[in-house]
Design an enzyme around this catalytic site. Structure first.
Site, PDB file in Angstrom:
ATOM      1  N   LYS A 259     -10.309  24.679  -1.178  1.00  0.00           N
ATOM      2  CA  LYS A 259     -11.544  23.887  -1.309  1.00  0.00           C
ATOM      3  C   LYS A 259     -12.771  24.790  -1.482  1.00  0.00           C
ATOM      4  O   LYS A 259     -13.628  24.527  -2.323  1.00  0.00           O
ATOM      5  CB  LYS A 259     -11.724  22.999  -0.052  1.00  0.00           C
ATOM      6  CG  LYS A 259     -10.602  21.986   0.140  1.00  0.00           C
ATOM      7  CD  LYS A 259     -10.743  21.214   1.428  1.00  0.00           C
ATOM      8  CE  LYS A 259     -10.498  22.035   2.676  1.00  0.00           C
ATOM      9  NZ  LYS A 259      -9.105  22.518   2.847  1.00  0.00           N
TER      10      LYS A 259
ATOM     11  N   ASP B 194      -6.345  24.214   3.567  1.00  0.00           N
ATOM     12  CA  ASP B 194      -6.223  25.517   2.898  1.00  0.00           C
ATOM     13  C   ASP B 194      -5.766  25.403   1.448  1.00  0.00           C
ATOM     14  O   ASP B 194      -5.114  26.308   0.912  1.00  0.00           O
ATOM     15  CB  ASP B 194      -5.251  26.434   3.675  1.00  0.00           C
ATOM     16  CG  ASP B 194      -5.686  26.613   5.103  1.00  0.00           C
ATOM     17  OD1 ASP B 194      -6.905  26.564   5.367  1.00  0.00           O
ATOM     18  OD2 ASP B 194      -4.813  26.811   5.965  1.00  0.00           O
TER      19      ASP B 194
ATOM     20  N   GLY C 291      -0.974  28.218  -8.792  1.00  0.00           N
ATOM     21  CA  GLY C 291       0.195  28.202  -9.669  1.00  0.00           C
ATOM     22  C   GLY C 291       0.705  29.612  -9.908  1.00  0.00           C
ATOM     23  O   GLY C 291       1.911  29.835 -10.097  1.00  0.00           O
ATOM     24  N   ASP C 292      -0.196  30.584  -9.881  1.00  0.00           N
ATOM     25  CA  ASP C 292       0.172  31.992 -10.107  1.00  0.00           C
ATOM     26  C   ASP C 292       1.193  32.484  -9.075  1.00  0.00           C
ATOM     27  O   ASP C 292       2.004  33.354  -9.372  1.00  0.00           O
ATOM     28  CB  ASP C 292      -1.080  32.882 -10.053  1.00  0.00           C
ATOM     29  CG  ASP C 292      -1.872  32.708  -8.761  1.00  0.00           C
ATOM     30  OD1 ASP C 292      -2.397  31.596  -8.540  1.00  0.00           O
ATOM     31  OD2 ASP C 292      -1.963  33.665  -7.976  1.00  0.00           O
TER      32      ASP C 292
ATOM     33  N   THR D 100      -6.635  25.239  16.398  1.00  0.00           N
ATOM     34  CA  THR D 100      -7.299  26.527  16.155  1.00  0.00           C
ATOM     35  C   THR D 100      -8.054  26.991  17.406  1.00  0.00           C
ATOM     36  O   THR D 100      -8.640  28.065  17.411  1.00  0.00           O
ATOM     37  CB  THR D 100      -8.306  26.401  14.989  1.00  0.00           C
ATOM     38  OG1 THR D 100      -9.276  25.414  15.355  1.00  0.00           O
ATOM     39  CG2 THR D 100      -7.613  25.998  13.688  1.00  0.00           C
TER      40      THR D 100
ATOM     41  N   ARG E 175       1.000  31.034   7.549  1.00  0.00           N
ATOM     42  CA  ARG E 175       1.166  29.622   7.203  1.00  0.00           C
ATOM     43  C   ARG E 175       2.630  29.372   6.858  1.00  0.00           C
ATOM     44  O   ARG E 175       3.245  30.201   6.189  1.00  0.00           O
ATOM     45  CB  ARG E 175       0.279  29.268   6.006  1.00  0.00           C
ATOM     46  CG  ARG E 175      -1.210  29.407   6.287  1.00  0.00           C
ATOM     47  CD  ARG E 175      -2.030  29.098   5.025  1.00  0.00           C
ATOM     48  NE  ARG E 175      -3.453  29.281   5.237  1.00  0.00           N
ATOM     49  CZ  ARG E 175      -4.276  29.828   4.332  1.00  0.00           C
ATOM     50  NH1 ARG E 175      -3.815  30.222   3.155  1.00  0.00           N
ATOM     51  NH2 ARG E 175      -5.555  29.963   4.596  1.00  0.00           N
TER      52      ARG E 175
ATOM     53  N   SER F  38      -6.031  26.551 -11.117  1.00  0.00           N
ATOM     54  CA  SER F  38      -6.553  27.817 -10.587  1.00  0.00           C
ATOM     55  C   SER F  38      -5.425  28.837 -10.605  1.00  0.00           C
ATOM     56  O   SER F  38      -4.307  28.538 -10.198  1.00  0.00           O
ATOM     57  CB  SER F  38      -7.069  27.585  -9.170  1.00  0.00           C
ATOM     58  OG  SER F  38      -7.377  28.807  -8.548  1.00  0.00           O
TER      59      SER F  38
ATOM     60  N   GLN G  30     -10.239  20.628   6.149  1.00  0.00           N
ATOM     61  CA  GLN G  30      -8.832  20.287   6.420  1.00  0.00           C
ATOM     62  C   GLN G  30      -8.220  19.557   5.212  1.00  0.00           C
ATOM     63  O   GLN G  30      -8.675  19.759   4.099  1.00  0.00           O
ATOM     64  CB  GLN G  30      -8.693  19.455   7.708  1.00  0.00           C
ATOM     65  CG  GLN G  30      -8.996  20.220   8.986  1.00  0.00           C
ATOM     66  CD  GLN G  30     -10.473  20.370   9.303  1.00  0.00           C
ATOM     67  OE1 GLN G  30     -11.207  19.405   9.362  1.00  0.00           O
ATOM     68  NE2 GLN G  30     -10.923  21.594   9.523  1.00  0.00           N
TER      69      GLN G  30
ATOM     70  N   GLY H 110     -11.619  27.187   7.448  1.00  0.00           N
ATOM     71  CA  GLY H 110     -11.890  28.524   6.911  1.00  0.00           C
ATOM     72  C   GLY H 110     -11.845  28.392   5.405  1.00  0.00           C
ATOM     73  O   GLY H 110     -10.783  28.163   4.828  1.00  0.00           O
ATOM     74  N   HIS H 111     -13.000  28.448   4.762  1.00  0.00           N
ATOM     75  CA  HIS H 111     -13.081  28.245   3.315  1.00  0.00           C
ATOM     76  C   HIS H 111     -13.404  29.578   2.637  1.00  0.00           C
ATOM     77  O   HIS H 111     -14.476  30.147   2.852  1.00  0.00           O
ATOM     78  CB  HIS H 111     -14.138  27.177   2.987  1.00  0.00           C
ATOM     79  CG  HIS H 111     -13.764  25.813   3.485  1.00  0.00           C
ATOM     80  ND1 HIS H 111     -14.535  24.702   3.294  1.00  0.00           N
ATOM     81  CD2 HIS H 111     -12.658  25.388   4.156  1.00  0.00           C
ATOM     82  CE1 HIS H 111     -13.925  23.648   3.840  1.00  0.00           C
ATOM     83  NE2 HIS H 111     -12.808  24.046   4.368  1.00  0.00           N
TER      84      HIS H 111
ATOM     85  N   GLY I 246      -5.809  32.259  -9.537  1.00  0.00           N
ATOM     86  CA  GLY I 246      -6.112  33.421  -8.707  1.00  0.00           C
ATOM     87  C   GLY I 246      -7.279  33.086  -7.805  1.00  0.00           C
ATOM     88  O   GLY I 246      -7.960  32.079  -8.017  1.00  0.00           O
TER      89      GLY I 246
END
Ligand code: GDP
Ligand code: IMO
Ligand code: MG
Length: 423
Positions: A16, A13, A332-333, A129, A305, A412, A224, A40-41, A414
């Site tokens: 990716k 998570d 980072g936001d 999962t 998570r 990244s 993963q 889950g991408h 957002g």
């Protein structure tokens, strides 16, 4: 032309899906090499949020081909749902999505076996999962599995029946209370298989070999993260495939000397979903803030998570095992507003300070040693250039680059495609 890789360096998570979507414009082919619908991408663009599980994250680009490699495990029922969700985008799926004949099939009974195995483990459960991943890879390595190519045989239903019957006996063996209606599950499975058979099946290793020879640009998409790798992750709290760079070779049939850039992706903090050790996990307000601001809920299961500080001991290990050549720092936001940030730079282990990942990283064996850094107050989500970055963010990035000895090429800020800053 060498094949580039994009891999998660933490417990999955990392983002990716978003980055593969951003990078697809530079590639001819996007190829998933392992995992299955446990992944889950998430991709966001034009106000749309889309979650992919088995289908590669290049699917929204008209000019790219998407290959589901031999190392992937496919559940036809979930695959059909993914295809249904794509219908409104009017993509020419039969032409742009190619499936390896050697990819293994997840049967309904694999899912039931996953549930039975987890139920039998009690408190020691993996936190799977429950998509049938473990049992499917067990059948693959046990040489009992069914593959996509089997669906082209006239007797595939006989093969199916023999395997499903065996699974039913195994489910009984677990002696746990699992309620199911196999007839109903099998009807769904067979209907989904018929739809799957409409798609394009290929001998993917040959296809990718010829593509390389023709100079096509290929990006291998991991699922993963390195700490969930069956060999190098926090075993047994891992998934059942090689999520690391070597998995791209076996999961696509790409020779090791044909690997080009290894793009490693990590969050500016750390998360984990499911059970297992997590040395820098936070149980306080800071962890709660990361989860809330970062919207840290599993894209596949919706589970919250677990959140914590960035763990450089674990991250260095992942950089090393994968041979990462460039890094991407995500989310980072989410750290905006923290007055102080912590980064684990070493562990206290059996009374000694160590900087490598030891065999055992449970809380009773390992205490992280932190470096404290200044946080930043500025909202990063509207920024589009490195020049706009606050000083403390630049210091955070510079510190990580120095420690990891690999450049951070993308920051990244957002979830949207556009919220991506190249350095
Ligand atoms: P993957 O499994 O590695 O593709 O990652 P997931 O899609 O499971 O989880 C990443 C989540 O973070 C998704 O909800 C993304 O939309 C979101 N995301 C990705 N990059 C950023 C970012 O830079 N900032 C924020 N706030 N969210 C991001
Ligand atoms: P993406 O590709 C995060 C975790 C599960 C569980 C363990 C084993 O979206 O990053 P499994 O179903 O594979 O038997 O589960 O691995 N897990 C993931 N965690 N992201 C994923 O994929 C994951 N896929 C599996 O939560 O702890
Ligand atoms: Mg995910």
């Amino acid at each position: 032309m060498a094949v580039d890789l994009l891999l998660g360096l933490q417990w999955g998570d990392e983002g990716k899906g978003k980055i593969v979507d951003v990078l697809t414009k530079n590639y001819d082919i996007i190829a998933r090499f392992q995992g299955g619908p446990n992944a889950g991408h998430t991709l966001e663009f034009d106000g749309i949020k889309h979650v992919l599980h088995t289908i590669p994250s290049g699917i929204f680009h008209k000019n790219a081909l998407n290959v589901v490699g031999n190392g992937v495990v496919i559940d036809p029922v979930i695959f059909k749902k993914e295809l249904d969700a794509l219908k409104k985008f009017e993509l020419d799926i039969k032409s742009i999505l190619l499936i390896s004949r050697k990819a293994h099939l997840i049967l309904p009974t694999h899912r039931l076996l996953d549930a039975a195995s987890e139920a039998s483990k009690g408190k020691a459960k993996i936190g799977s999962t429950l998509k049938g991943i473990g049992p499917t890879y067990m059948d693959k390595t046990g040489r009992n599995g069914m593959r996509i190519g089997d669906l082209e045989l006239s007797n595939w239903k006989e093969k199916y029946r023999a395997l499903a019957d065996k699974h039913e006996a195994m489910i009984d063996f677990y002696d746990v209370d699992i309620q199911y209606d196999l007839k109903d599950l099998e009807e769904q499975f067979c209907a989904a298989v018929e739809e799957l058979k409409e798609l394009t099946f290929i001998d993917s290793e040959e296809f990718l070999y010829q593509a390389q020879k023709q100079g096509k640009k290929i990006l291998a998409e991991g699922a993963q993260g390195s700490l969930l790798d069956i060999d190098f992750g926090t075993y047994p709290y891992v998934t059942s495939s090689n999520t690391t760079a070597a998995g791209a070779c076996t999961g696509l049939g790409v020779a090791p000397n044909q690997i080009g850039d290894v793009k490693g992706i990590f969050k500016a903090y750390a998360t984990r979903v499911g059970s297992g050790p997590f040395p820098t996990e936070l149980f306080d307000e800071d962890g709660e803030t990361m989860g809330r601001v970062g919207n840290e809920f599993g894209a596949t299961t919706g589970r919250p998570r677990r959140c914590g500080w960035l763990d450089l001991v674990a991250l260095k290990y992942a950089v090393q095992v994968n041979g990462v050549t460039e890094l991407m720092m995500m989310k980072g936001d989410v750290l905006s507003g923290f007055k102080k940030l912590k980064v684990a730079t070493a562990y206290k282990y059996k009374g000694k300070e160590i900087t490598h990942l030891p065999y055992n990283i449970e809380a009773e064996n390992v205490t992280p040693i932190y470096k404290e850094m200044n946080g930043w107050a500025e909202d990063l989500t509207k920024m589009s250039k490195v020049e706009q970055f606050p000083k403390a963010l630049n210091e955070y990035i510079a510190f990580l680059e120095k420690e990891l000895e690999v450049p951070i090429k993308i920051v990244s800020v957002g979830p949207d495609r556009t919220q991506t800053i190249h350095r």
